[in-house]
Design a protein around this motif. Sequence first.
Motif, short mmCIF file in Angstrom:
data_model
loop_
_atom_site.label_atom_id
_atom_site.label_comp_id
_atom_site.label_asym_id
_atom_site.label_seq_id
_atom_site.Cartn_x
_atom_site.Cartn_y
_atom_site.Cartn_z
N ALA A 77 0.84 -1.21 0.00
CA ALA A 77 0.00 0.00 0.00
C ALA A 77 0.87 1.25 0.00
CB ALA A 77 -0.91 -0.01 1.23
N ARG A 78 0.40 2.27 -0.70
CA ARG A 78 1.16 3.52 -0.81
C ARG A 78 0.35 4.69 -0.27
NH1 ARG A 78 6.14 2.69 -1.70
NH2 ARG A 78 6.17 4.93 -2.00
N TRP A 79 1.07 5.65 0.30
CA TRP A 79 0.41 6.89 0.74
C TRP A 79 -0.19 7.62 -0.46
CZ3 TRP A 79 1.79 12.24 0.11
CH2 TRP A 79 1.09 13.12 0.95
N LEU A 114 13.51 -2.57 -5.13
CA LEU A 114 13.20 -1.29 -4.47
C LEU A 114 12.99 -1.54 -2.98
CD1 LEU A 114 12.31 1.79 -4.87
CD2 LEU A 114 9.97 0.90 -4.87
N ALA A 115 13.80 -0.91 -2.15
CA ALA A 115 13.57 -0.99 -0.70
C ALA A 115 12.34 -0.16 -0.36
CB ALA A 115 14.78 -0.45 0.05
N THR A 116 11.52 -0.67 0.54
CA THR A 116 10.40 0.14 1.03
C THR A 116 10.29 -0.02 2.53
OG1 THR A 116 8.74 -1.58 0.88
CG2 THR A 116 9.04 -0.20 -1.06
N ASN A 117 9.76 1.03 3.13
CA ASN A 117 9.55 0.98 4.57
C ASN A 117 8.17 1.54 4.90
OD1 ASN A 117 9.84 0.75 7.28
ND2 ASN A 117 11.44 2.28 7.50
N GLY A 118 8.06 2.85 5.05
CA GLY A 118 6.77 3.43 5.42
C GLY A 118 5.78 3.51 4.26
N GLY A 119 6.27 3.45 3.03
CA GLY A 119 5.38 3.55 1.87
C GLY A 119 4.89 4.97 1.60
N HIS A 120 5.57 5.97 2.16
CA HIS A 120 5.13 7.36 1.99
C HIS A 120 5.88 8.10 0.89
CE1 HIS A 120 3.25 6.38 5.75
NE2 HIS A 120 2.47 7.43 5.59
N GLY A 121 6.84 7.44 0.26
CA GLY A 121 7.56 8.08 -0.84
C GLY A 121 6.55 8.59 -1.86
N ASN A 122 6.71 9.85 -2.27
CA ASN A 122 5.67 10.55 -3.03
C ASN A 122 6.04 10.76 -4.48
OD1 ASN A 122 3.27 12.22 -3.19
ND2 ASN A 122 4.67 13.98 -3.29
N GLY A 176 11.56 12.20 11.58
CA GLY A 176 10.54 13.02 10.94
C GLY A 176 9.46 13.33 11.96
N SER A 177 8.55 14.22 11.62
CA SER A 177 7.51 14.59 12.58
C SER A 177 6.31 13.67 12.55
CB SER A 177 7.03 16.02 12.31
OG SER A 177 8.11 16.89 12.42
N CYS A 178 6.04 13.08 11.40
CA CYS A 178 4.90 12.18 11.29
C CYS A 178 5.34 10.80 11.78
CB CYS A 178 4.44 12.07 9.84
SG CYS A 178 3.14 13.20 9.43
N GLY A 191 15.72 14.89 6.49
CA GLY A 191 15.03 14.50 7.71
C GLY A 191 14.72 15.67 8.62
N HIS A 192 13.54 16.27 8.41
CA HIS A 192 13.10 17.39 9.25
C HIS A 192 12.20 16.89 10.37
CE1 HIS A 192 14.58 20.79 6.89
NE2 HIS A 192 14.31 20.07 5.81
N GLY A 193 12.44 17.39 11.58
CA GLY A 193 11.60 16.97 12.69
C GLY A 193 11.71 17.90 13.89
N ILE A 242 20.92 0.50 -0.10
CA ILE A 242 19.91 0.12 0.89
C ILE A 242 20.60 0.12 2.25
CG2 ILE A 242 18.33 -1.66 1.68
CD1 ILE A 242 18.14 -2.64 -1.21
N VAL A 243 20.07 0.88 3.17
CA VAL A 243 20.66 0.95 4.50
C VAL A 243 20.03 -0.15 5.34
CG1 VAL A 243 21.03 2.38 6.54
CG2 VAL A 243 20.97 3.43 4.26
N THR A 244 20.84 -1.08 5.80
CA THR A 244 20.29 -2.16 6.62
C THR A 244 20.30 -1.79 8.10
OG1 THR A 244 22.43 -3.28 6.76
CG2 THR A 244 20.97 -3.92 4.94
N ASN A 473 13.01 22.63 -3.87
CA ASN A 473 12.03 21.59 -3.61
C ASN A 473 12.68 20.48 -2.78
OD1 ASN A 473 9.86 22.67 -5.44
ND2 ASN A 473 11.46 22.35 -6.96
N TYR A 474 12.34 20.42 -1.50
CA TYR A 474 12.87 19.37 -0.61
C TYR A 474 12.63 18.01 -1.26
CZ TYR A 474 13.08 16.48 3.70
OH TYR A 474 13.36 15.52 4.65
N VAL A 475 13.69 17.22 -1.38
CA VAL A 475 13.61 15.97 -2.14
C VAL A 475 12.48 15.05 -1.62
CG1 VAL A 475 15.37 14.81 -0.71
CG2 VAL A 475 14.96 14.03 -3.04
N PHE A 513 14.96 5.15 -8.75
CA PHE A 513 13.50 5.23 -8.70
C PHE A 513 12.97 6.30 -7.77
CE2 PHE A 513 14.79 0.93 -9.84
CZ PHE A 513 14.30 0.92 -11.13
N TYR A 514 13.85 7.00 -7.07
CA TYR A 514 13.39 8.04 -6.15
C TYR A 514 14.14 9.32 -6.48
CZ TYR A 514 11.76 10.11 -1.76
OH TYR A 514 11.15 10.91 -0.82
N ASN A 515 13.49 10.18 -7.24
CA ASN A 515 14.12 11.43 -7.68
C ASN A 515 15.56 11.20 -8.13
OD1 ASN A 515 11.77 12.96 -7.02
ND2 ASN A 515 12.32 12.77 -4.88
#
Length: 542
Positions: A77-79, A114-122, A176-178, A191-193, A242-244, A473-475, A513-515
């Motif tokens: 699932a994606r955001w 493709l590594a995925t974690n939170g699925g919020h990549g936009n 991050g804040s979310c 990484g803004h928070g 990929i950061v393990t 534009n923040y990446v 695949f990410y910018n």
Amino acid sequence: MRTPVSPARGRLATALLLVFVYLNLAAAVSVPRYPELEARTRADLDANTVRRELGSRLSPGTLIFGPNDEQFLTITARWNTFAPPQIQVVVQPGTEADVSKIVKYCNQNSIDFLATNGGHGNSASLGTFTGVQISMASLRTITIQPNQKSAWFQGGVYGGLVTKYLWERGFVTTTGSCDCVGLLGAALGGGHGRHEGLYGMVVDNLLQLNVVLGDGRAIRVSPTSHPDLLWAMKGAGHNFGIVTSFELNIFPRGPDTWHYHNYIWTGAHLEPVFAALNRLHNNGSTPVNMALNFGFFFLNATVSPTDPILSWTFAYRGPAQAAEALLADFNAIPAVHTDQNDVPYPSVSKAQANAEDDFICQKGSKRVTSTAGLQTYNLTAERLIYDAFRARAVAHPALAAGVGILHEGYSTAGVDARNPDETAYPFRSDHHLMLFNAVVPPNDPVLEELAWEWAEEVRDMWNAGQPARAENNYVNYANGYEELETVYGREPWRLARLRALKEKYDPQNRFRFYNPIVEPREGKGKGKGKGKGKGKRRSFQG
Ligand SMILES: Cc1cc2nc3c(=O)[nH]c(=O)nc-3n(C[C@H](O)[C@H](O)[C@H](O)COP(=O)(O)OP(=O)(O)OC[C@H]3O[C@@H](n4cnc5c(N)ncnc54)[C@H](O)[C@@H]3O)c2cc1C
Ligand SMILES: *[C@@H]1O[C@H](CO)[C@@H](O)[C@H](O)[C@H]1NC(C)=O
Ligand SMILES: *[C@@H]1O[C@H](CO)[C@@H](O)[C@H](O)[C@H]1NC(C)=O
Ligand SMILES: *[C@@H]1O[C@H](CO)[C@@H](O)[C@H](O)[C@H]1NC(C)=O
């Protein structure tokens, strides 16, 4: 005794030797091969094939899913469903060592990963992906180091998990804040928070990382091991590996409670609200404990069907009294609704409506976004943006109902304190991050096109409001259609340095695949043709 060999025979011998070595290696399938620069996805790729061919080489805890498995929809699932990656098979490694094996297997079989974690990549660039999703969700161990100044985190941790874990043990760190956002997804772009006023961005606290490169090699990236790559991982990291796991500074948790204060104002008060915000932030001089405020323009039908509300939330690291002294200007502006309290830090996200179960974190919507980075708010520009929203609410109510225009104001002292050249993150003088976010119906091209026009209009209004500054534009907020210089920095040395490192560490462009800083080659039906909107939108979806 050795007989001299003629040059011609020497070359022949070398060639034969190479063929011999090649055949041996090919038989052992132990070395990654790159039959094509751009891997084609294997047509027969399915979960059973991957289980059969790869499963036995991985740790017992590893999970492999295909579209027929119950968990597949949840785990892919994606955001934002606007340009989702096409996932054929999900492999969820049980250990860090598995990641390297999965990558090598993909390389041997010309499969993209493709590594995925939170699925919020936009970014729309994610939509160019077809292949294996490497889901990091089983890698969530956190180990506080004996000196209590840092901790090791595995690559699948996310904001809320880290915040709660550390707080209960007396610590905080930069996230991050979310709560729902992957810590690394955010960190690899900067990484803004809420702790950046005190401690800087997440990248400013990264000490070292374990990284799997595009060829499957696992390396340590630190100030003494591949320091050039460490620089790149701190802002353009999604392009490199990929950061393990990673080591990050942690800090004593500070005050037992944070104060929050939420306000709803009507648009009539827009100018006093933004004037007060500019006084509070004073062009990057925000009191460090005034950690984060953000506000949305959106339609709240209870207040008005056509006039968006200004819904603002402030989080202060410390008690009410100190916070309220800084909020006096805001308290003087008549509000439709307010709400305030003092809560332990892990509950601040709930108070600011960005906890895991809050609306902003939810997946499965198709979204159209745009972003901008600002130094101070321009009241004229904000009025133009607000009035254009009102006009849309009348002309296109179905579209306007799904729109939120986000304004973020962090305390930024810890961000400004760093030398901007020391990290790939390029935008330390942006004090405000903006995001236009329209949830659009899944099958309404007309409304979607209107949403893109609106998204570009708002971004342009933000940028027109700071004529002396460049468009940034923040990446991690970028929609993928922006010019690369506006995402990775305009100083020509930045992209040049990133591309040189790309050549060194990911010559086959496996991470694109990410910018991507090196764009996919033309000719895959996903060229760089200009989109319709103001020549800025590239057609990533093909
Ligand atoms: C609701 C919401 C709130 C947000 N809040 C913030 C915020 O407060 N601060 C902020 O800075 N940003 C924020 N962002 C932006 C966020 O940083 C990016 O969307 C980020 O890419 C999300 O990471 P993810 O793991 O959730 O998403 P994913 O889509 O799973 O990953 C995003 C990218 O990161 C890569 N990636 C993920 N894990 C790894 C890993 N272990 N190793 C290498 N690459 C990896 C993926 O390959 C992908 O390219 C927010 C976004 C949303 C949608
Ligand atoms: C804000 O601060 C920056 C330095 O960070 C400076 O270049 C800029 O001129 C300032 N802007 C205003 C409006 O004072
Ligand atoms: C909408 O406005 C009402 C009335 O002020 C308020 O109680 C409610 O919380 C608002 N809803 C949102 C989502 O802001
Ligand atoms: C504010 O925005 C308006 C509208 O875009 C612009 O004309 C003006 O120059 C901006 N003011 C400043 C101080 O940049």
